[in-house]
Motif scaffolding. Structure first.
Motif, PDB file in Angstrom:
ATOM      1  N   VAL A 146       0.852  -1.200   0.000  1.00 61.69           N
ATOM      2  CA  VAL A 146       0.000   0.000   0.000  1.00 61.69           C
ATOM      3  C   VAL A 146       0.881   1.240   0.000  1.00 61.69           C
ATOM      4  O   VAL A 146       0.685   2.163  -0.803  1.00 61.69           O
ATOM      5  CB  VAL A 146      -0.959   0.016   1.211  1.00 61.69           C
ATOM      6  CG1 VAL A 146      -1.700   1.342   1.297  1.00 61.69           C
ATOM      7  CG2 VAL A 146      -1.950  -1.144   1.134  1.00 61.69           C
TER       8      VAL A 146
ATOM      9  N   VAL B  29       2.650   1.776  -3.426  1.00 66.60           N
ATOM     10  CA  VAL B  29       1.757   2.294  -4.468  1.00 66.60           C
ATOM     11  C   VAL B  29       1.508   3.780  -4.250  1.00 66.60           C
ATOM     12  O   VAL B  29       1.577   4.582  -5.183  1.00 66.60           O
ATOM     13  CB  VAL B  29       0.423   1.503  -4.511  1.00 66.60           C
ATOM     14  CG1 VAL B  29      -0.609   2.208  -5.381  1.00 66.60           C
ATOM     15  CG2 VAL B  29       0.667   0.095  -5.014  1.00 66.60           C
TER      16      VAL B  29
ATOM     17  N   LEU C 290      -5.142  -1.462  -0.639  1.00 63.98           N
ATOM     18  CA  LEU C 290      -4.262  -1.608  -1.794  1.00 63.98           C
ATOM     19  C   LEU C 290      -5.025  -1.348  -3.095  1.00 63.98           C
ATOM     20  O   LEU C 290      -4.548  -0.628  -3.968  1.00 63.98           O
ATOM     21  CB  LEU C 290      -3.618  -2.987  -1.812  1.00 63.98           C
ATOM     22  CG  LEU C 290      -2.635  -3.266  -2.946  1.00 63.98           C
ATOM     23  CD1 LEU C 290      -1.511  -2.231  -2.969  1.00 63.98           C
ATOM     24  CD2 LEU C 290      -2.084  -4.671  -2.826  1.00 63.98           C
ATOM     25  N   GLU C 291      -6.205  -1.912  -3.209  1.00 62.74           N
ATOM     26  CA  GLU C 291      -7.021  -1.681  -4.408  1.00 62.74           C
ATOM     27  C   GLU C 291      -7.372  -0.204  -4.550  1.00 62.74           C
ATOM     28  O   GLU C 291      -7.311   0.355  -5.648  1.00 62.74           O
ATOM     29  CB  GLU C 291      -8.296  -2.513  -4.348  1.00 62.74           C
ATOM     30  CG  GLU C 291      -8.064  -3.988  -4.581  1.00 62.74           C
ATOM     31  CD  GLU C 291      -9.349  -4.797  -4.519  1.00 62.74           C
ATOM     32  OE1 GLU C 291     -10.450  -4.213  -4.633  1.00 62.74           O
ATOM     33  OE2 GLU C 291      -9.247  -6.018  -4.347  1.00 62.74           O
ATOM     34  N   GLN C 292      -7.738   0.431  -3.446  1.00 64.80           N
ATOM     35  CA  GLN C 292      -8.107   1.849  -3.481  1.00 64.80           C
ATOM     36  C   GLN C 292      -6.905   2.742  -3.738  1.00 64.80           C
ATOM     37  O   GLN C 292      -7.043   3.815  -4.331  1.00 64.80           O
ATOM     38  CB  GLN C 292      -8.781   2.245  -2.166  1.00 64.80           C
ATOM     39  CG  GLN C 292     -10.113   1.567  -1.945  1.00 64.80           C
ATOM     40  CD  GLN C 292     -10.640   1.777  -0.536  1.00 64.80           C
ATOM     41  OE1 GLN C 292      -9.981   2.389   0.306  1.00 64.80           O
ATOM     42  NE2 GLN C 292     -11.818   1.252  -0.262  1.00 64.80           N
ATOM     43  N   ALA C 293      -5.719   2.312  -3.297  1.00 70.97           N
ATOM     44  CA  ALA C 293      -4.508   3.123  -3.458  1.00 70.97           C
ATOM     45  C   ALA C 293      -4.183   3.359  -4.926  1.00 70.97           C
ATOM     46  O   ALA C 293      -3.567   4.368  -5.277  1.00 70.97           O
ATOM     47  CB  ALA C 293      -3.324   2.455  -2.760  1.00 70.97           C
ATOM     48  N   VAL C 294      -4.626   2.477  -5.776  1.00 69.68           N
ATOM     49  CA  VAL C 294      -4.338   2.592  -7.204  1.00 69.68           C
ATOM     50  C   VAL C 294      -5.035   3.798  -7.820  1.00 69.68           C
ATOM     51  O   VAL C 294      -4.500   4.434  -8.722  1.00 69.68           O
ATOM     52  CB  VAL C 294      -4.743   1.287  -7.937  1.00 69.68           C
ATOM     53  CG1 VAL C 294      -4.585   1.417  -9.434  1.00 69.68           C
ATOM     54  CG2 VAL C 294      -3.930   0.116  -7.408  1.00 69.68           C
ATOM     55  N   THR C 295      -6.213   4.151  -7.296  1.00 69.46           N
ATOM     56  CA  THR C 295      -6.989   5.237  -7.903  1.00 69.46           C
ATOM     57  C   THR C 295      -7.260   6.407  -6.969  1.00 69.46           C
ATOM     58  O   THR C 295      -7.813   7.415  -7.408  1.00 69.46           O
ATOM     59  CB  THR C 295      -8.345   4.706  -8.413  1.00 69.46           C
ATOM     60  OG1 THR C 295      -9.064   4.129  -7.318  1.00 69.46           O
ATOM     61  CG2 THR C 295      -8.144   3.683  -9.518  1.00 69.46           C
TER      62      THR C 295
ATOM     63  N   ARG D  24       2.767   6.972  -6.638  1.00 67.75           N
ATOM     64  CA  ARG D  24       1.784   7.892  -7.203  1.00 67.75           C
ATOM     65  C   ARG D  24       1.956   9.316  -6.684  1.00 67.75           C
ATOM     66  O   ARG D  24       1.195  10.206  -7.027  1.00 67.75           O
ATOM     67  CB  ARG D  24       0.374   7.394  -6.890  1.00 67.75           C
ATOM     68  CG  ARG D  24       0.095   6.032  -7.550  1.00 67.75           C
ATOM     69  CD  ARG D  24      -1.355   5.633  -7.498  1.00 67.75           C
ATOM     70  NE  ARG D  24      -2.131   6.643  -8.201  1.00 67.75           N
ATOM     71  CZ  ARG D  24      -3.162   7.297  -7.648  1.00 67.75           C
ATOM     72  NH1 ARG D  24      -3.551   7.027  -6.421  1.00 67.75           N
ATOM     73  NH2 ARG D  24      -3.810   8.209  -8.337  1.00 67.75           N
TER      74      ARG D  24
END
Length: 78
Positions: free
Chosen positions: A32, A35, A64-69, A39
């Motif tokens: 997390v 990423v 982790l999934e939310q960190a991408v966007t 960004r």
């Protein structure tokens, strides 16, 4: 207290499993953080502490999934 090889084996297995779980959580928290850093999003000290203290793998995976966007770390940890 029991001191048989079977008892010691069960205790050792319990601690090994716990260590693996802790290792997975630490690795997920690092992912997390990596990423977010890649960004250009910086964690506050409180957010960094919250991330490091988290041992819930489901929560870490969600972060982790939310960190991408995410557009901010406040959005992620809000």
């Amino acid at each position: 207290m029991k001191n048989t090889p079977e008892y010691r084996g069960r205790i050792a297995t319990k601690y090994v499993a716990k260590g693996r779980e802790e290792g997975r959580a630490e690795q997920a928290a690092r992912a997390v953080s990596t990423v977010l850093t890649a960004r250009g999003l910086e964690l506050s000290a409180a957010q960094r502490a919250r991330l490091a203290a988290c041992t819930d793998l489901d929560q870490l995976d969600a972060w982790l999934e939310q960190a991408v966007t995410a557009t901010s770390t406040d959005e992620l940890f809000g």
